[in-house]
Design a protein around this motif. Structure first.
Motif: not given
Length: 105
Positions: A95-100, A46-54
């Motif tokens: 842009e909503e994702l944290p920096a590494p 399954r392709f899952l992504v972080k639940p950002t606002r966008s």
């Protein structure tokens, strides 16, 4: 259940028009990076992504699923056939994702 290399290859092909997408194998699953930031991963095929606002705005009816026991819920990407949608999704999330995190020496 671990994810198959075939499903990873399929998702990477779907993301092939998006620049700077990489992955890392992790305990039978795959972490997906966009421009150095973690956007999500392949878990149990399954392709899952972080639940950002966008991401939530672009997929308002997406199911929230656990990638593995003890993890935070992530958004299930249903429209994996649509390369344009996947590119727009990653670009919107960036842009909503944290920096590494910096690696410790």
């Amino acid at each position: 259940m671990a994810s198959s290399k075939e499903y990873l290859d399929f998702i990477l092909e779907q993301l092939s028009e998006t620049d700077d997408v990489t992955y890392r194998a992790m305990m039978g699953e795959y972490i997906i990076y966009y421009r150095g930031k973690i956007v999500g991963g392949i878990y149990d095929d399954r392709f899952l992504v972080k639940p950002t606002r966008s991401a939530a705005a672009m997929m308002p009816n997406a199911d929230m699923e656990l990638p593995y026991d003890g993890a935070k819920e992530m958004l299930l990407v249903d429209d994996v056939e649509n390369k344009d949608f996947l590119r727009e999704l990653l670009e919107a999330m960036y842009e909503e994702l944290p920096a590494p995190k910096k690696k410790k020496k």
